[in-house]
Design a protein around this motif. Structure first.
Motif, PDB file in Angstrom:
ATOM      1  N   HIS A 239       0.707  -1.081  -0.123  1.00  6.74           N
ATOM      2  CA  HIS A 239      -0.074   0.072   0.123  1.00  6.74           C
ATOM      3  C   HIS A 239       0.901   1.359  -0.043  1.00  6.74           C
ATOM      4  O   HIS A 239       0.906   1.951   0.837  1.00  6.74           O
ATOM      5  N   TYR A 240       1.941   1.345  -0.964  1.00  8.22           N
ATOM      6  CA  TYR A 240       2.924   2.344  -0.784  1.00  8.22           C
ATOM      7  C   TYR A 240       2.050   3.716  -1.076  1.00  8.22           C
ATOM      8  O   TYR A 240       2.688   4.598  -0.520  1.00  8.22           O
ATOM      9  N   ASP A 241       1.166   3.765  -1.988  1.00  6.09           N
ATOM     10  CA  ASP A 241       0.577   4.965  -2.273  1.00  6.09           C
ATOM     11  C   ASP A 241      -0.140   5.790  -1.109  1.00  6.09           C
ATOM     12  O   ASP A 241       0.389   6.948  -0.778  1.00  6.09           O
ATOM     13  N   TRP A 242      -0.836   4.875  -0.308  1.00  4.53           N
ATOM     14  CA  TRP A 242      -1.307   5.306   0.836  1.00  4.53           C
ATOM     15  C   TRP A 242      -0.584   5.719   1.999  1.00  4.53           C
ATOM     16  O   TRP A 242      -0.610   6.379   2.758  1.00  4.53           O
ATOM     17  N   CYS A 243       0.539   4.887   2.171  1.00  9.77           N
ATOM     18  CA  CYS A 243       1.405   5.297   3.009  1.00  9.77           C
ATOM     19  C   CYS A 243       2.332   6.375   2.910  1.00  9.77           C
ATOM     20  O   CYS A 243       2.587   7.336   3.639  1.00  9.77           O
ATOM     21  N   ASP A 244       2.476   6.748   1.652  1.00  8.71           N
ATOM     22  CA  ASP A 244       3.143   7.952   1.334  1.00  8.71           C
ATOM     23  C   ASP A 244       2.265   9.076   1.540  1.00  8.71           C
ATOM     24  O   ASP A 244       2.720  10.357   2.114  1.00  8.71           O
ATOM     25  N   GLY A 296      11.414   4.769   0.388  1.00  7.06           N
ATOM     26  CA  GLY A 296      11.536   6.139  -0.165  1.00  7.06           C
ATOM     27  C   GLY A 296      10.963   7.365   0.732  1.00  7.06           C
ATOM     28  O   GLY A 296      10.132   8.141   0.064  1.00  7.06           O
ATOM     29  N   VAL A 297      11.188   7.034   2.099  1.00  5.34           N
ATOM     30  CA  VAL A 297      10.469   8.090   2.909  1.00  5.34           C
ATOM     31  C   VAL A 297      10.776   9.447   2.523  1.00  5.34           C
ATOM     32  O   VAL A 297      10.204  10.645   2.955  1.00  5.34           O
ATOM     33  N   TRP A 298      11.869   9.858   1.818  1.00  5.41           N
ATOM     34  CA  TRP A 298      12.274  11.392   1.540  1.00  5.41           C
ATOM     35  C   TRP A 298      10.972  11.958   0.464  1.00  5.41           C
ATOM     36  O   TRP A 298      10.818  13.056   0.861  1.00  5.41           O
ATOM     37  N   LYS A 299      10.646  11.023  -0.301  1.00  4.22           N
ATOM     38  CA  LYS A 299       9.832  11.725  -1.191  1.00  4.22           C
ATOM     39  C   LYS A 299       8.242  12.229  -0.728  1.00  4.22           C
ATOM     40  O   LYS A 299       7.954  13.370  -1.062  1.00  4.22           O
ATOM     41  N   PRO A 300       7.695  11.589  -0.090  1.00  2.00           N
ATOM     42  CA  PRO A 300       6.367  12.136   0.574  1.00  2.00           C
ATOM     43  C   PRO A 300       6.838  13.494   1.502  1.00  2.00           C
ATOM     44  O   PRO A 300       6.105  14.283   1.452  1.00  2.00           O
ATOM     45  N   MET A 355      24.849   3.656   0.825  1.00  2.00           N
ATOM     46  CA  MET A 355      24.888   4.368  -0.186  1.00  2.00           C
ATOM     47  C   MET A 355      23.622   4.688  -1.012  1.00  2.00           C
ATOM     48  O   MET A 355      23.177   3.773  -1.765  1.00  2.00           O
ATOM     49  N   ASP A 356      23.089   5.901  -0.976  1.00  2.00           N
ATOM     50  CA  ASP A 356      22.014   6.405  -1.809  1.00  2.00           C
ATOM     51  C   ASP A 356      22.103   7.826  -1.639  1.00  2.00           C
ATOM     52  O   ASP A 356      22.161   8.407  -0.718  1.00  2.00           O
ATOM     53  N   HIS A 357      21.695   8.452  -2.796  1.00  2.00           N
ATOM     54  CA  HIS A 357      21.754  10.028  -2.760  1.00  2.00           C
ATOM     55  C   HIS A 357      20.404  10.506  -3.204  1.00  2.00           C
ATOM     56  O   HIS A 357      20.507  11.915  -3.454  1.00  2.00           O
ATOM     57  N   MET A 358      19.350   9.839  -3.359  1.00  2.00           N
ATOM     58  CA  MET A 358      18.044  10.522  -3.595  1.00  2.00           C
ATOM     59  C   MET A 358      17.543  11.486  -2.736  1.00  2.00           C
ATOM     60  O   MET A 358      16.678  12.289  -3.274  1.00  2.00           O
ATOM     61  N   TRP A 359      18.035  11.558  -1.481  1.00  2.08           N
ATOM     62  CA  TRP A 359      17.237  12.395  -0.501  1.00  2.08           C
ATOM     63  C   TRP A 359      18.221  13.647  -0.648  1.00  2.08           C
ATOM     64  O   TRP A 359      17.787  14.658   0.253  1.00  2.08           O
TER      65      TRP A 359
END
Length: 429
Positions: A239-244, A296-300, A355-359
């Motif tokens: 349920h990623y859409d609703w969690c975001d 992907g917690v940084w996006k919402p 290692m991840d640069h998305m945020w």
């Protein structure tokens, strides 16, 4: 126990059920099958002892003699029929209480839980709904996660039970006349298959109601942080859409668990923030950098801030007000809270060597969006502040945080992947 006493006892039970709190009554309804079974067993034992004398008057003498030899109807000061009925009633009450107390959530109870969940949701009784569902979170999680895996497995079972058995029954009719472990195995699979699928579908329906309900999400922003952390992290894959959406709504609500957790996470040691025991939701989202990357917690969080800066006219007007002297007074501001959130997130990933640069780019987006707002010429610059208005102070804090990350990179130990990348991809990140 006389018949009047027996009926009085059941009347007291009904009155006691009426004064129970709603959650306990709902739990009793979920455990109704075992309770009904115990009542039937108790009645089969109690009623013959209560009505044995009237029954003797209509039974043949031979049958009455057998009952007398078994101990029924014999006068005894030590153990009369009423005494036996009382003991049976007392044992039934103990057994019913023990079954309710030691009852544990199981997937077989989900089909009785679903109607209660739908009813509570339709009536807007969200707190009772969360209280009822909370013990079943682990069962729901298992049902939701195994749904995709189960589909392939049950397709094979359905194929084998429909095709393999009939074909062999027609070819070897004489062989199938006698019991065979293989035959009974596939018959059992044929019986288990639909019920197991039903449990999985029921778990999915319950989680859909919880995730898609705005009333439930609004309630979980301010109550039951443990429930919110376990649900919106554990069910993210399905349920990623609703969690975001829940995370974005939590960022927009200054009274939410997420915003309070960010505020109380006010210091760090060895470049890593310390999470208090109260910061349950924030810790579940960012304490483990791998989990933060997976969901992907940084996006919402970042999208909620950019949406507020670009679209919220009230917030835009507030950005042109005079800034407070202390940064602690800015925690009610969504942009400042997001800057602190990303600082926590990046430091966790850096210290853990993830290692991840998305945020990293969202702070730059915040600065660009803030700079795109019109200037406020009505306020005079404050020499002891970091800007003439809140907007300029937020820009200063975002740029300062970016500079702190550069210093953080210098302080990392040599063995950290961020310090010494092991491949070209890590070097780019």
């Amino acid at each position: 126990m006389s018949l009047d006493g027996f009926l009085t006892f059941f009347g007291l039970l009904i009155a006691g059920y009426a004064v129970l709190d709603p959650i306990t009554r709902l739990k009793l309804r979920i455990d109704a099958p075992i309770q009904v079974t115990l009542i039937c067993i108790a009645l089969l034992i109690i009623l013959p002892f209560e009505f044995i004398i009237p029954i003797f008057s209509v039974l043949p003498a031979v049958i009455v003699l057998w009952f007398v030899k078994l101990g029924f109807g014999q006068p005894s000061d030590l153990l009369s029929n009423s005494h036996v009925a009382f003991i049976a009633t007392f044992m039934w009450a103990l057994a019913a209480s023990a079954c309710f107390y030691f009852s544990r959530p199981r997937s077989g109870k989900l089909k009785r839980l679903l109607p209660l969940v739908e009813r509570l949701h339709d009536e807007g009784r969200y707190l009772e709904l969360l209280e009822l569902v909370e013990p079943y979170l682990l069962v729901l999680k298992k049902g939701a996660l195994r749904e995709s895996k189960a589909s392939k497995r049950y397709d094979w079972i359905a194929y084998a039970s429909r095709k393999w058995i009939p074909a062999h029954e027609s070819q070897h009719a004489s062989q199938w006349n006698s019991p065979s472990w293989c035959r009974w195995f596939f018959i059992a699979l044929r019986w288990i298959h639909p019920s197991y699928q039903m449990q999985t579908r029921t778990a999915r329906l319950i989680t859909d109601i919880l995730a898609k309900s705005k009333g439930v999400r609004d309630a979980l922003q301010i109550i039951k942080p443990n429930f919110a952390a376990e649900f919106f992290v554990g069910f993210y894959s399905t349920h990623y859409d609703w969690c975001d959406l829940y995370i974005a709504e939590s960022m927009a609500n200054k009274d939410s668990h997420l915003r309070k957790d960010i505020k109380r996470t006010d210091g760090y040691s060895r470049n890593q923030y310390y999470f208090s025991e109260e910061s349950v939701l924030l810790a579940s989202l960012v304490a483990d950098a791998q989990i933060a990357t997976r969901i992907g917690v940084w996006k919402p969080v970042g999208d909620a801030v950019t949406r507020a800066i670009k679209e919220d006219r009230t917030y835009q007007a507030r950005l042109h007000e005079a800034p407070p002297q202390e940064d602690g007074d800015l925690y009610d501001d969504i942009t400042y809270a997001a800057i602190r959130f990303f600082d926590i997130l990046v430091r966790q990933a850096a210290v853990q060597g993830h290692m991840d640069h998305m945020w990293l780019m969202y702070l730059q987006y915040f600065v660009q969006d803030l700079e795109g707002l019109p200037q406020n010429t009505a306020l005079t610059p404050n020499p002891i502040s970091d800007g003439s208005d809140i907007k300029e102070k937020l820009i200063f804090r975002a740029l300062t945080t970016l500079q702190d990350w550069v210093e953080l990179h210098r302080q990392l130990p040599d063995g950290n992947p961020h310090k010494t990348p092991t491949n070209a991809r890590d070097a780019e990140q």
